[in-house]
Design a protein around this motif. Structure first.
Motif, PDB file in Angstrom:
ATOM      1  N   GLY A 129       0.817  -1.206   0.000  1.00  0.00           N
ATOM      2  CA  GLY A 129       0.000   0.000   0.000  1.00  0.00           C
ATOM      3  C   GLY A 129       0.849   1.253   0.000  1.00  0.00           C
ATOM      4  O   GLY A 129       0.383   2.325  -0.391  1.00  0.00           O
ATOM      5  N   ASP A 130       2.105   1.132   0.460  1.00  0.00           N
ATOM      6  CA  ASP A 130       3.035   2.270   0.445  1.00  0.00           C
ATOM      7  C   ASP A 130       4.237   1.870  -0.405  1.00  0.00           C
ATOM      8  O   ASP A 130       4.064   1.458  -1.533  1.00  0.00           O
ATOM      9  N   ASP A 131       5.452   1.960   0.119  1.00  0.00           N
ATOM     10  CA  ASP A 131       6.626   1.625  -0.677  1.00  0.00           C
ATOM     11  C   ASP A 131       6.758   0.109  -0.840  1.00  0.00           C
ATOM     12  O   ASP A 131       6.561  -0.647   0.113  1.00  0.00           O
ATOM     13  N   GLY A 132       7.177  -0.303  -2.022  1.00  0.00           N
ATOM     14  CA  GLY A 132       7.431  -1.721  -2.221  1.00  0.00           C
ATOM     15  C   GLY A 132       8.619  -2.185  -1.398  1.00  0.00           C
ATOM     16  O   GLY A 132       8.561  -3.186  -0.691  1.00  0.00           O
ATOM     17  N   ALA A 133       9.732  -1.445  -1.485  1.00  0.00           N
ATOM     18  CA  ALA A 133      10.924  -1.695  -0.683  1.00  0.00           C
ATOM     19  C   ALA A 133      11.490  -0.352  -0.270  1.00  0.00           C
ATOM     20  O   ALA A 133      11.746   0.497  -1.122  1.00  0.00           O
ATOM     21  N   HIS A 134      11.697  -0.162   1.031  1.00  0.00           N
ATOM     22  CA  HIS A 134      12.109   1.143   1.549  1.00  0.00           C
ATOM     23  C   HIS A 134      13.293   0.980   2.496  1.00  0.00           C
ATOM     24  O   HIS A 134      13.248   0.181   3.431  1.00  0.00           O
ATOM     25  N   ALA A 135      14.349   1.755   2.255  1.00  0.00           N
ATOM     26  CA  ALA A 135      15.510   1.782   3.143  1.00  0.00           C
ATOM     27  C   ALA A 135      15.808   3.220   3.518  1.00  0.00           C
ATOM     28  O   ALA A 135      15.859   4.094   2.654  1.00  0.00           O
ATOM     29  N   GLU A 136      16.013   3.461   4.800  1.00  0.00           N
ATOM     30  CA  GLU A 136      16.443   4.791   5.231  1.00  0.00           C
ATOM     31  C   GLU A 136      17.873   5.057   4.782  1.00  0.00           C
ATOM     32  O   GLU A 136      18.260   6.200   4.575  1.00  0.00           O
ATOM     33  N   GLY A 137      18.649   3.990   4.619  1.00  0.00           N
ATOM     34  CA  GLY A 137      20.013   4.116   4.122  1.00  0.00           C
ATOM     35  C   GLY A 137      20.115   3.650   2.691  1.00  0.00           C
ATOM     36  O   GLY A 137      19.487   4.198   1.795  1.00  0.00           O
ATOM     37  N   LEU A 150      19.804   0.962  -0.513  1.00  0.00           N
ATOM     38  CA  LEU A 150      19.000  -0.122  -1.060  1.00  0.00           C
ATOM     39  C   LEU A 150      19.726  -0.652  -2.287  1.00  0.00           C
ATOM     40  O   LEU A 150      20.066   0.108  -3.186  1.00  0.00           O
ATOM     41  N   ALA A 151      19.980  -1.969  -2.317  1.00  0.00           N
ATOM     42  CA  ALA A 151      20.712  -2.548  -3.440  1.00  0.00           C
ATOM     43  C   ALA A 151      20.103  -3.879  -3.847  1.00  0.00           C
ATOM     44  O   ALA A 151      19.687  -4.676  -2.994  1.00  0.00           O
ATOM     45  N   ILE A 152      20.062  -4.113  -5.150  1.00  0.00           N
ATOM     46  CA  ILE A 152      19.668  -5.406  -5.703  1.00  0.00           C
ATOM     47  C   ILE A 152      20.856  -5.926  -6.501  1.00  0.00           C
ATOM     48  O   ILE A 152      21.283  -5.304  -7.472  1.00  0.00           O
ATOM     49  N   GLU A 153      21.413  -7.056  -6.060  1.00  0.00           N
ATOM     50  CA  GLU A 153      22.591  -7.623  -6.704  1.00  0.00           C
ATOM     51  C   GLU A 153      22.234  -8.765  -7.650  1.00  0.00           C
ATOM     52  O   GLU A 153      22.910  -8.997  -8.645  1.00  0.00           O
ATOM     53  N   ALA A 154      21.197  -9.536  -7.288  1.00  0.00           N
ATOM     54  CA  ALA A 154      20.823 -10.710  -8.068  1.00  0.00           C
ATOM     55  C   ALA A 154      19.412 -11.111  -7.675  1.00  0.00           C
ATOM     56  O   ALA A 154      18.803 -10.515  -6.787  1.00  0.00           O
ATOM     57  N   GLY A 155      18.894 -12.150  -8.350  1.00  0.00           N
ATOM     58  CA  GLY A 155      17.558 -12.626  -8.047  1.00  0.00           C
ATOM     59  C   GLY A 155      16.499 -11.969  -8.899  1.00  0.00           C
ATOM     60  O   GLY A 155      16.786 -11.166  -9.795  1.00  0.00           O
ATOM     61  N   THR A 156      15.249 -12.322  -8.622  1.00  0.00           N
ATOM     62  CA  THR A 156      14.094 -11.758  -9.319  1.00  0.00           C
ATOM     63  C   THR A 156      13.258 -10.986  -8.320  1.00  0.00           C
ATOM     64  O   THR A 156      12.796 -11.548  -7.324  1.00  0.00           O
ATOM     65  N   VAL A 157      13.085  -9.708  -8.568  1.00  0.00           N
ATOM     66  CA  VAL A 157      12.312  -8.845  -7.673  1.00  0.00           C
ATOM     67  C   VAL A 157      11.151  -8.255  -8.463  1.00  0.00           C
ATOM     68  O   VAL A 157      11.361  -7.578  -9.476  1.00  0.00           O
ATOM     69  N   THR A 158       9.940  -8.502  -7.989  1.00  0.00           N
ATOM     70  CA  THR A 158       8.749  -7.963  -8.632  1.00  0.00           C
ATOM     71  C   THR A 158       7.964  -7.130  -7.626  1.00  0.00           C
ATOM     72  O   THR A 158       7.471  -7.668  -6.627  1.00  0.00           O
ATOM     73  N   ILE A 159       7.904  -5.842  -7.861  1.00  0.00           N
ATOM     74  CA  ILE A 159       7.037  -4.969  -7.064  1.00  0.00           C
ATOM     75  C   ILE A 159       5.756  -4.823  -7.873  1.00  0.00           C
ATOM     76  O   ILE A 159       5.673  -3.995  -8.785  1.00  0.00           O
ATOM     77  N   ALA A 160       4.770  -5.649  -7.566  1.00  0.00           N
ATOM     78  CA  ALA A 160       3.562  -5.718  -8.384  1.00  0.00           C
ATOM     79  C   ALA A 160       2.621  -4.552  -8.138  1.00  0.00           C
ATOM     80  O   ALA A 160       1.851  -4.172  -9.025  1.00  0.00           O
ATOM     81  N   LYS A 161       2.677  -3.973  -6.949  1.00  0.00           N
ATOM     82  CA  LYS A 161       1.812  -2.844  -6.585  1.00  0.00           C
ATOM     83  C   LYS A 161       2.516  -2.047  -5.501  1.00  0.00           C
ATOM     84  O   LYS A 161       3.061  -2.613  -4.549  1.00  0.00           O
ATOM     85  N   SER A 162       2.505  -0.708  -5.641  1.00  0.00           N
ATOM     86  CA  SER A 162       3.140   0.140  -4.638  1.00  0.00           C
ATOM     87  C   SER A 162       2.751   1.582  -4.876  1.00  0.00           C
ATOM     88  O   SER A 162       2.251   1.943  -5.940  1.00  0.00           O
ATOM     89  N   ASN A 163       3.004   2.415  -3.865  1.00  0.00           N
ATOM     90  CA  ASN A 163       2.952   3.860  -4.057  1.00  0.00           C
ATOM     91  C   ASN A 163       4.263   4.278  -4.712  1.00  0.00           C
ATOM     92  O   ASN A 163       4.286   4.736  -5.847  1.00  0.00           O
ATOM     93  N   GLU A 164       5.382   4.105  -4.007  1.00  0.00           N
ATOM     94  CA  GLU A 164       6.701   4.222  -4.615  1.00  0.00           C
ATOM     95  C   GLU A 164       7.334   2.838  -4.587  1.00  0.00           C
ATOM     96  O   GLU A 164       7.264   2.126  -3.584  1.00  0.00           O
ATOM     97  N   GLY A 165       7.974   2.452  -5.684  1.00  0.00           N
ATOM     98  CA  GLY A 165       8.453   1.085  -5.798  1.00  0.00           C
ATOM     99  C   GLY A 165       9.668   0.788  -4.949  1.00  0.00           C
ATOM    100  O   GLY A 165       9.616  -0.008  -4.008  1.00  0.00           O
ATOM    101  N   LEU A 166      10.800   1.408  -5.261  1.00  0.00           N
ATOM    102  CA  LEU A 166      12.057   1.229  -4.534  1.00  0.00           C
ATOM    103  C   LEU A 166      12.519   2.587  -4.052  1.00  0.00           C
ATOM    104  O   LEU A 166      12.617   3.525  -4.842  1.00  0.00           O
TER     105      LEU A 166
END
Length: 497
Positions: free
Chosen positions: A273-281, A283-299
């Motif tokens: 309902g809000d951020d898909g993934a949120h970090a105060e510091g 945020l990194a994606i190195e590998a894998g499959t990440v799907t933010i299917a619904k969000s206010n802000e994604g990453l």
């Protein structure tokens, strides 16, 4: 934290072809693949540098290993729970308390009870869930109030569940506020399945670090889905989160060594309902499959790094947003706040109604394949930065509205072009970039687009390119020239974040 060598190993696979309606020609695909191979070291270095100042992960790969012969078995049953050994285990009604380090295998069901870990001694408390189901109508289902380190192992082939109550009091400082709550560093792994339902606040929450090494984990939460205050690391496994607040979160604001979120592998799907993934510091994606299917802000993070993997984001506001979060006035929101959005590898597809890629500092693309289906409203842009856009590798296709359109800056070494359509492209129409009869890139719109920016190694600054829509030539543009009314690097964006 991951070593350079480990990260390089994770990033050696070549990136997949551009998805969601974008394709490069065979020639261009070859160039993109070569660029990715050469940029592997750069991608790894970028990701490591972005996370270098953060506290190290507490978890080890062997944390989930155990010997059942040396473990205490706790059989859960309403009114009649029992343990194979009384050492380190206290049972009072439907409350099971573990008070010493060791390995404990939990099986059975509590329909209204609680498992508590309260161990002051040095050493890991390892809970092996092997067909365990705990529901607590009055609070958290599993609470780790004290432990040197806690590990939850999902036994091979097992199905487990943790469900908390509705509306219990979470107002006190450090009060348990999740179905699975920990005051200590927490690791979750194994090959079994865990379903977590947070009916009052969060699904899974640690006040220290939280690392997921494996398992199939499904979380539904009234507020945040999975939260590690100091850090949240997903190394492997299948994680599915449905949350009314943030999906994945790390929110320690004490200093720049904590509050980071890192995806190193696995499959992650988030509907938030809000951020898909949120970090105060960071945020990194190195590998894998990440799907933010619904969000206010994604990453969202102060520093956002996409160094590998396959990521897709759907957002009603900004798709990917790098911001320090310190700006308060409108003037401050227009200034470079030192944040950084870097794309150095992998594939990234963004569908956003706000800004597609948004950095309150710099936006840097050095590798990977990026596609942005940007906003249709003129108050946002497919690309938006306060500190300029620099492209030195990889490929980019970004479509969006015209009112806040921004082009790459003069520091870019990868060729790029930008076009403003006299008549906006509509959903389903295909745009081609053509040079001397050769199609350099194609883009099929998923919604209306008034502008398009394409960056690719096959584009040369100063040369002319024809733009066609559904086979009909609509414009000729010169590579390296910013959109009319726009600015290279500085941009026309910069509204409130």
């Amino acid at each position: 934290m991951t070593t350079d060598r480990t990260l390089l190993r994770r990033l050696t696979a070549a990136i997949a072809a551009i998805a969601a309606g974008v394709a490069l020609t065979a020639c261009s695909a070859t160039v993109a693949q070569t660029t990715t191979t050469q940029a592997t070291t750069t991608s790894a270095t970028t990701a490591v540098a972005a996370l270098a100042d953060n506290v190290e992960s507490h978890a080890d790969a062997n944390d989930v290993d155990y010997d059942a012969a040396d473990a205490t078995t706790i059989t859960l049953a309403d009114g009649s729970s029992k343990a194979s050994s009384a050492d380190g285990v206290t049972i009072a009604g439907n409350t099971i308390t573990i008070t010493a380090p060791g390995t404990y295998i939990l099986t059975g069901t509590l329909s209204d009870g609680q498992v508590v870990v309260d161990s002051d001694a040095d050493g890991k408390v390892r809970l092996v869930l092997d067909g365990a189901s705990v529901t607590n109508t009055k609070g958290s289902a599993l609470v780790i109030t004290a432990a040197d380190e806690a590990v939850v192992v999902l036994a091979d082939g097992s199905t487990n569940s943790l469900t908390d109550g509705t509306g219990y009091d979470t107002s006190a400082e450090d009060a348990p506020n999740a179905a699975l709550f920990s005051m200590a560093d927490l690791t979750i792994g194994g090959t079994g399945a865990l379903t977590v339902t947070g009916n009052t606040n969060d699904g899974i929450s640690s006040k220290d670090g939280l690392v997921i090494l494996g398992g199939t984990i499904t979380v539904t939460a009234k507020d945040d889905g999975i939260r590690g205050k100091d850090y949240l690391i997903i190394a492997d496994g299948t994680v599915k989160v449905t949350a009314e607040g943030d999906g994945l979160k790390s929110d320690n604001e004490d200093d720049d060594t904590v509050g980071y979120l890192l995806v190193q592998g696995g499959t992650v799907e988030v509907s938030a309902g809000d951020d898909g993934a949120h970090a105060e510091g960071d945020l990194a994606i190195e590998a894998g499959t990440v799907t933010i299917a619904k969000s206010n802000e994604g990453l969202e993070g102060a520093t956002v790094t996409i160094a590998g993997g396959d990521t897709s984001v759907t957002a009603s506001d900004d798709g990917v947003n790098a911001t320090s979060g310190t700006a308060e006035t409108e003037q401050e929101k227009m200034q470079d706040d030192g944040s950084l959005l870097t794309i150095s590898g992998g594939t990234l597809v963004v569908n956003a109604e706000g800004d597609g890629l948004d950095s309150n500092g710099a936006l840097v693309i050095t590798g990977g394949s990026t596609v942005v289906h940007g906003p249709t409203a003129d108050g946002n842009g497919a690309l938006d930065s306060n500190g300029g856009i620099t492209i030195t590798g990889g490929t980019l296709v970004a479509a969006g509205s015209a009112g806040m359109a921004e082009s790459p800056g003069s520091g870019s070494t990868t060729g790029w072009l930008a076009v403003a359509f006299s008549t906006p492209v509509t959903a389903g129409q295909t745009v081609e970039v053509v040079k001397d009869g050769t199609v350099i890139a194609t883009y099929t719109a998923v919604k209306e687009a008034a502008t398009l920016v394409v960056a690719d190694a096959d584009i040369t600054a100063g040369e002319s390119y024809d733009i066609s829509v559904d086979g009909t030539k609509v414009a000729t543009v010169t590579a390296g020239e910013a959109l009319a009314g726009g600015m290279g690097g500085g941009g026309m964006g910069g509204g409130p974040r």
